[in-house]
Structure formats: C-alpha cells, structure tokens
Write an enzyme that holds these catalytic residues in place. Structure first.
Site, PDB file in Angstrom:
ATOM      1  N   TYR A   1      -5.725  12.584  19.852  1.00 46.64           N
ATOM      2  CA  TYR A   1      -4.865  12.208  18.940  1.00 46.64           C
ATOM      3  C   TYR A   1      -4.846  12.548  17.420  1.00 46.64           C
ATOM      4  O   TYR A   1      -5.840  12.191  16.845  1.00 46.64           O
ATOM      5  CB  TYR A   1      -4.777  10.666  19.233  1.00 46.64           C
ATOM      6  CG  TYR A   1      -3.402   9.842  18.526  1.00 46.64           C
ATOM      7  CD1 TYR A   1      -2.491  10.551  17.959  1.00 46.64           C
ATOM      8  CD2 TYR A   1      -3.558   8.575  18.539  1.00 46.64           C
ATOM      9  CE1 TYR A   1      -1.177  10.191  17.531  1.00 46.64           C
ATOM     10  CE2 TYR A   1      -2.207   7.973  17.937  1.00 46.64           C
ATOM     11  CZ  TYR A   1      -1.255   8.828  17.765  1.00 46.64           C
ATOM     12  OH  TYR A   1       0.040   8.020  17.071  1.00 46.64           O
TER      13      TYR A   1
ATOM     14  N   LYS B   1      -2.071  15.115  21.107  1.00 45.44           N
ATOM     15  CA  LYS B   1      -0.843  14.341  20.531  1.00 45.44           C
ATOM     16  C   LYS B   1      -0.580  14.277  19.117  1.00 45.44           C
ATOM     17  O   LYS B   1      -1.555  14.099  18.273  1.00 45.44           O
ATOM     18  CB  LYS B   1      -1.126  12.883  21.190  1.00 45.44           C
ATOM     19  CG  LYS B   1       0.021  12.011  20.739  1.00 45.44           C
ATOM     20  CD  LYS B   1      -0.391  10.481  21.249  1.00 45.44           C
ATOM     21  CE  LYS B   1       0.852   9.695  21.072  1.00 45.44           C
ATOM     22  NZ  LYS B   1       0.329   8.206  20.999  1.00 45.44           N
TER      23      LYS B   1
END
Length: 316
Positions: A133, A158
């Site tokens: 992330y 992400k």
C-alpha cells in the site's frame, strides 16, 4: 492470483463492551461476498487495523476466512514497524489468509530504497502473496517499483496517493522493464472513495479499485463499477454527481471520516457494527442525517438509471 474487479474492505464491528463482534462480522462479510467482489481485504484501513490487538486481529481474519469458505481470496492487513508487521503476517497465515496488504511502516519516513528493504523484510516472513500500500510515508518511485519485481511474493501495488502523473510513470516503467514478472504486477486504485478516480486510473492501466462504499451501500458501489466496466458515461456521471461527490464533500468535513462514514452507513442499514475506536470519532447527528439523505438520493438516482437507456462513452 489476479485481483481484477471491485475489492471489498469490510468493517470491523465492535460490541458496546468494546470487543470484536465476530457474529456481526460474519454477517457483514457474507453480505459483502454476496455483492460479488474479486477479493476481501480485512483488518485494513476501513477495518481499523491500527485499533486491533493481536488476538482481535486473529479473530477478524479467521472469521472472514471461515465465511469466505474458499469462494474468493481473503487478504489481511499487516503493518507497523518491521518486526510488528512480520508478526501480523505470520498471524494472518496461521488464520488462513490468502494474502497480505502491507500498510505503511509506523511513523518513520524513508527513501524508496529503504521501503524496498522494509517490504522485502516483511515478505520474507511468509510465502503469502503481498500487495504493498503506497500512501502517507510509503512512497515508491519507478526504480523501487521495478526492484519489487525481485521480491517473488509481492503481487502488486495499491496506490492511495492520487498522483496520476507519478502513478503513470510507475506503471509504465514496470510494464516496460523487461523483467519476467513485469506483466504480472497488479496495480490497484486505493484512494478514499475510489469511484471518483476510477475512470482516470483505468485509463493509465489501473482498472481495479477498493470501494469503501461497498461496505455500506453495495448496490450503489456495484452499479457504479458495472457502469465503468460497460462504458456507460451517463450512469457514471449521474452516480458521481448524486452520491459519490457529495459523499466526498461530507467525508472531508472531519479527519477520519473515511472510516467513520462507512460505519455510520452500515448502522443506518441495520447492521450493528458499533462505534469507531479512538482516535477516530463517530459522525455527529447532523452528519448522520446528511449521510442518510445522500444514500436516499443515490438510490433514487440508481432507480432512475435502471429505467433509462445505456449511453456508451467511458473508455474501457
């Protein structure tokens, strides 16, 4: 493992006595699965990872894995410092998770090369596929993204930053790197209320996204995703203007509402998910009324759309 489509990030329900409510969580996860997401990501941002103790974390992951029953992959959040992130990764594996979402490291800032070291360090703890992330203090550059291709369990990245230019450079560099895994790397749109940026990110090669809205208005979230997939520009514009953009405006009123809003929406829908844990705050009575009105407006717009002809126009 390919993560293509709408991604579910379930809430973590708490009882009035401030414990994880596994029964409500199972019901919530079941409803999420019924909406047809590509994967579940539990105990992550919307699931209040930072507020969970290790035993609670295990309960959340086990409950989701049991409810999923192998029908779709279950990813679990892992984060904190490098040792703590490893401990969560191991706990996720033991609880039956299919993969990990590695959240930004605790507090410290680091250059992209240092982040690659951190990611590789945590990845070495298990064989679970990992999505990294990128947000806050965890910012990769194109060279770092290419370096992650050498970490065999890193499945994808992400993005939670929203810098389309930087993300275009990152995606393009990875795809053109010539690395044997260059075509396998998954890129996900992880921005808050990702529906707002879904079309723009799709255009740069990031078609899949996480939807906080899916956790409390799955009908609206799925309808918007389907509109994007089929290229229905009119439907996308209507749902954005009638629901998602006003939702963003409400979300921006108070820090932390990115989590508190979905929980309030779930409560409005009759699911006893309880309050958010500190340092987050729940919606005020006024904002709860505004959210209820937004949901009504969004569903009224959806009803109108279902009786209107499809208008192509969004780039696939």
């Amino acid at each position: 493992m390919r993560l293509h489509g709408l991604l579910s990030f379930p809430l973590t329900p708490f009882t009035a006595g401030d414990t994880v409510d596994a029964g409500v969580l199972a019901e919530h996860v079941g409803r999420q699965i019924a909406a047809g997401p590509a994967a579940l990501f539990v105990a992550c941002g919307t699931g209040e990872f930072t507020a969970l103790g290790m035993d609670e974390y295990r309960t959340v992951v086990r409950t989701a894995v049991r409810e999923a029953g192998g029908r779709l992959p279950v990813f679990a959040g892992a984060g904190g410092g490098p040792r703590a992130a490893r401990e969560f990764a191991l706990a996720a594996r033991e609880a039956g998770a299919d993969g990990l979402l590695l959240l930004p490291p605790y507090l410290v800032a680091a250059p992209p090369a240092g982040l690659v070291r951190h990611i590789a360090y945590v990845a070495a703890a298990t064989a679970l596929p990992m999505v990294v992330y990128q947000r806050a203090n965890a910012v990769l550059d194109p060279a770092a993204a290419v370096a992650l291709l050498d970490v065999p369990t890193v499945l994808g990245i992400k993005d939670g930053r929203g810098d389309v230019d930087a993300m275009t450079r990152l995606v393009t560099t990875v795809r053109a790197s010539g690395h044997p895994r260059a075509g396998e790397m998954v890129f996900l749109n992880g921005l808050p209320t990702a529906e707002v940026t879904a079309v723009a990110y799709r255009a740069i090669g990031v078609p899949s996204y996480s939807s906080a809205a899916l956790s409390f208005v799955p009908d609206l979230a799925v309808a918007f995703h389907q509109a994007v997939e089929r290229g229905d520009e009119a439907a996308c514009r209507t749902l954005l203007s009638e629901f998602f953009l006003p939702l963003v405006a409400l979300r921006e009123q108070v820090p932390g509402y990115a989590v508190a809003l979905p929980k309030a929406g779930a409560r409005l829908g009759g699911l006893a998910v309880g309050a958010v844990r500190p340092p987050l705050v729940d919606l005020s009575a006024e904002h709860t009324e505004q959210l209820a009105a937004l949901i009504r407006d969004g569903r009224a717009a959806l009803r109108r759309l279902r009786t209107a002809p499809v208008t192509p126009g969004v780039a696939a």
